[in-house]
Design an enzyme around this catalytic site. Structure first.
Site, short mmCIF file in Angstrom:
data_model
loop_
_atom_site.label_atom_id
_atom_site.label_comp_id
_atom_site.label_asym_id
_atom_site.label_seq_id
_atom_site.Cartn_x
_atom_site.Cartn_y
_atom_site.Cartn_z
N CYS A 75 0.86 -1.18 0.00
CA CYS A 75 0.00 0.00 0.00
C CYS A 75 0.89 1.23 0.00
O CYS A 75 1.71 1.40 0.91
CB CYS A 75 -0.91 -0.01 1.22
SG CYS A 75 -1.89 1.50 1.40
N HIS A 170 -3.78 -3.32 -10.74
CA HIS A 170 -4.56 -2.10 -10.98
C HIS A 170 -5.14 -2.12 -12.39
O HIS A 170 -4.46 -2.50 -13.34
CB HIS A 170 -3.70 -0.85 -10.81
CG HIS A 170 -3.25 -0.62 -9.41
ND1 HIS A 170 -3.97 0.11 -8.50
CD2 HIS A 170 -2.16 -1.08 -8.75
CE1 HIS A 170 -3.33 0.11 -7.35
NE2 HIS A 170 -2.23 -0.61 -7.48
N GLU A 219 -10.65 0.59 -4.13
CA GLU A 219 -9.56 -0.28 -3.71
C GLU A 219 -10.06 -1.69 -3.40
O GLU A 219 -11.07 -1.86 -2.71
CB GLU A 219 -8.85 0.29 -2.49
CG GLU A 219 -8.03 1.53 -2.78
CD GLU A 219 -7.00 1.80 -1.71
OE1 GLU A 219 -6.20 0.88 -1.43
OE2 GLU A 219 -7.00 2.92 -1.15
N GLY A 231 -2.11 3.11 -6.63
CA GLY A 231 -3.01 3.45 -7.72
C GLY A 231 -2.57 4.70 -8.46
O GLY A 231 -2.67 4.77 -9.70
#
Length: 284
Positions: A75, A170, A219, A231
């Site tokens: 993350c 993604h 997410e 992202g």
């Protein structure tokens, strides 16, 4: 048993940080993490982040449990918060921390290096983007092909998507008006689409100029959030691949801006943004 925690956020993407350096196993279960992340009956957060002992020569290990109990590989906003939290822990231990200060962090996406900057920002070397379909993973193209401007039908609508992994998957689609996207309705349909065997994060990008992108994100495992660092990185890469933006740009998220650079020299993606402590406490 009461467990101490600190609450941090990176542009509104908020996390509960736990000192787990005394053992290699997580001191919370997935069920407990879900309880902690509940915004009505718990602390509230998009996930719980644990600082564990380093592995394979790294300074520390980072693991995350999302608000739904699932475990992502990495993350971007979270690792900026982690770097600030580590500095807090080291300072409490009597270790001087003088920015610029870099940490090597073992993650499920590989070794990531965040650097604390003198101005309070954190710059993260996010590594090289992963572009081959089989490694993202997605079945939108052959395993050894890139997924650039491919057609995907979601909710009976045709979308043009580009897929990138920053250690986590993604799916990026460029839209005329990011604010018009109904994230709650369309986000889960992207996330759980059959072409993404490990589910996916989804970014809806409005190009304001070649050096300024506006982004909204759904997410994987957390839903609509105010920011997503991986992202933002993946979106800039997708913008470069589709010739929509430059290699350095500001990505505006609902929680604020991130500076993203995809270096033409070393092919690595660098993210710079804030991380701020909100409060600390203890939770059973």
């Amino acid at each position: 048993m009461t467990i101490a925690f600190s609450k941090y956020h990176g542009l509104g993407n908020d996390f509960v940080l736990v000192d787990n350096r005394h053992q290699p196993d997580l001191i919370l279960t997935a069920e407990q993490a879900v309880k902690w992340c509940d915004r009505n009956f718990g602390i509230g957060g998009d996930g719980v982040i644990f600082v564990l002992p380093g592995q394979q020569g790294t300074d520390y290990t980072m693991r995350i449990l999302n608000s739904d109990g699932s475990e992502p590989e990495m993350c971007g906003n979270g690792i900026r918060c982690l770097a600030k939290f580590i500095a807090e822990l080291e300072t409490a231990d009597g270790v001087p921390v003088a920015p610029p200060k870099a940490y090597t962090i073992h993650t499920l996406a590989g070794t990531i290096t965040p650097t604390l900057q003198p101005d309070g920002q954190v710059t993260v070397d996010m590594g090289e983007p992963i572009l081959m379909a089989g490694e993202i993973p997605t079945t939108l193209a052959a395993a050894d092909e890139r997924v650039i401007s491919k057609s995907l039908t979601v909710a009976q609508q045709d979308w043009v998507v580009t897929c990138v992994s920053m250690g986590n998957p993604h799916c990026i689609t460029f839209v005329d008006d990011a604010d018009a996207i109904d994230l709650a309705a369309i986000g889960p349909k992207f996330e759980h689409h059959e072409v993404f065997p490990q589910r996916t994060n989804t970014e809806f990008i409005e190009v304001m100029s070649r050096d300024y992108l506006k982004m909204r994100v759904w997410e994987r495992g957390a839903g609509a959030t105010l920011a997503c660092g991986t992202g933002a990185c993946a979106s800039l890469v997708a913008g470069v691949l589709t010739e929509r933006c430059d290699r350095t740009a500001t990505v505006e998220l609902p929680g604020g801006p991130l500076k993203i650079e995809w270096s033409a020299i070393d092919n690595r993606v660098y993210m710079t943004g804030p991380a701020e402590k909100v409060f600390a406490g203890g939770m059973e």
